[in-house]
Design an enzyme around this catalytic site. Structure first.
Site, PDB file in Angstrom:
ATOM      1  N   PRO A   2     104.827 -34.274 -27.153  1.00 45.52           N
ATOM      2  CA  PRO A   2     104.569 -32.878 -26.803  1.00 45.52           C
ATOM      3  C   PRO A   2     103.688 -32.165 -27.813  1.00 45.52           C
ATOM      4  O   PRO A   2     103.989 -32.114 -28.996  1.00 45.52           O
ATOM      5  CB  PRO A   2     105.969 -32.259 -26.760  1.00 45.52           C
ATOM      6  N   GLU A   3     102.590 -31.635 -27.330  1.00 45.21           N
ATOM      7  CA  GLU A   3     101.747 -30.737 -28.111  1.00 45.21           C
ATOM      8  C   GLU A   3     101.803 -29.375 -27.427  1.00 45.21           C
ATOM      9  O   GLU A   3     102.686 -29.138 -26.605  1.00 45.21           O
ATOM     10  CB  GLU A   3     100.318 -31.298 -28.203  1.00 45.21           C
TER      11      GLU A   3
END
Length: 289
Positions: A2-3
DNA sequence: CCTTTCACCTGTATGC
DNA sequence: TGCATACAGGTGAAAG
């Protein structure tokens, strides 16, 4: 992994499913998940019990839930963390770490994390005007979607750094929210090699890179939104966007979408960087002046 | 003070 | 088959 776009998908899900609800009980199933909550699991649970969640907020890759107390629940998903909204009492996930139940008897909020790089803590809010943020992340820079993000100041700070552009993009104290995947994608869009010295970048090139970062993360968020399952607050790194739209990340030996040259993988800080050798030529004198 | 390196984790894929 | 190794990689502490 996850960014910013994936974390924003989670934030929207939390805003919808848990904002306004009151915590009945907090249960910590793995101490590592609250390792940054120094007073420990019992105190963590006590700080949450009976508190009402106001909203779901985000800066970069950090999420938090302000409470009706001076505190917020602060979370980072790390590599593999998920915040899931599940039916109460449903079977525990294999890597279930933390479980919150609510006084309304509705869906639970669960923190599930295979690799345990993620963490959750309860911490006081502090002023970083115009925003208030949890104290443990007061050192994190604004992300490029916040109104407070200053493009001109970013260019000044970036050129002041004595490092390479990809390292700078990943430095959360300079700009937050960008990780390995979107750094590579933004650099490809701006036709920059990650080892270019920040000091050699012109103002227009920095503006182009910033625009590219915003553009690729906006597109990712749009696609993440379409695959979002309304029953779950779910980060699914393998869905939709990653298969279809990435230009370089994970595409070693596959043709560049612009020029057809085979994408190359290079080692970078014990991980990977992907780039097009023709569109993004490696600088001749890296790290010079 | 500033920049770089390393430890932290576990599931999956690959090599011998 | 079994074992070893590489890889995924964000963060903050430690080292340089």
């Amino acid at each position: 992994m996850p960014e910013l776009p994936e974390v924003e998908v989670v934030r929207r899900g939390l805003q919808h499913w848990v904002a306004g609800r009151t915590v009945a009980h907090a249960e910590v199933l793995h101490p590592r998940a609250i390792r940054r909550h120094l007073p420990g699991a019992e105190e963590f649970a006590a700080r949450l019990k009976g508190r009402t969640i106001g909203s779901a907020e985000r800066r970069g890759k950090y999420l938090w839930l302000p409470l009706d107390s001076p505190d917020a629940v602060l979370a980072h998903l790390g590599m593999s963390g998920q915040l899931l909204v599940t039916e109460p009492g449903s079977a525990p996930e294999r890597h279930l770490r933390i479980r919150l139940s609510f006084t309304d008897g509705g869906p639970e909020l669960r923190f599930v994390d295979q690799r345990t790089f993620g963490h959750v803590l309860v911490a006081p809010m502090t002023a970083r005007l115009p925003r208030w943020v949890p104290e443990p992340i007061a050192h994190i820079a604004a992300d490029p979607f916040e109104p407070v993000f200053d493009d001109e100041q970013f260019a000044i700070d970036l050129r002041r750094r004595r490092t390479e552009i990809k390292r700078a993009l990943l430095d959360q104290s300079l700009i937050s929210g960008v990780g390995n995947i979107y750094a590579d994608e933004a650099l490809w869009r701006a036709r920059l090699h990650g080892t270019r010295s920040t000091a050699t970048l012109t103002r227009p090139k920095i503006a182009e890179l910033l625009a590219a970062a915003r553009e690729v993360m906006t597109e990712a968020l749009d696609e993440g939104g379409t695959s979002f399952d309304s029953l779950y607050v779910n980060v699914n790194g393998e869905s939709g966007y990653f298969e279809r739209s990435l230009a370089v990340y994970g595409r070693r030996d596959q043709p560049c979408r612009r020029c057809g040259a085979p994408i190359v993988r290079e080692s970078f800080m014990n991980r990977s960087s992907y780039s097009c050798p023709r569109c993004q030529p490696r600088p001749r004198a890296p790290r010079k002046g």
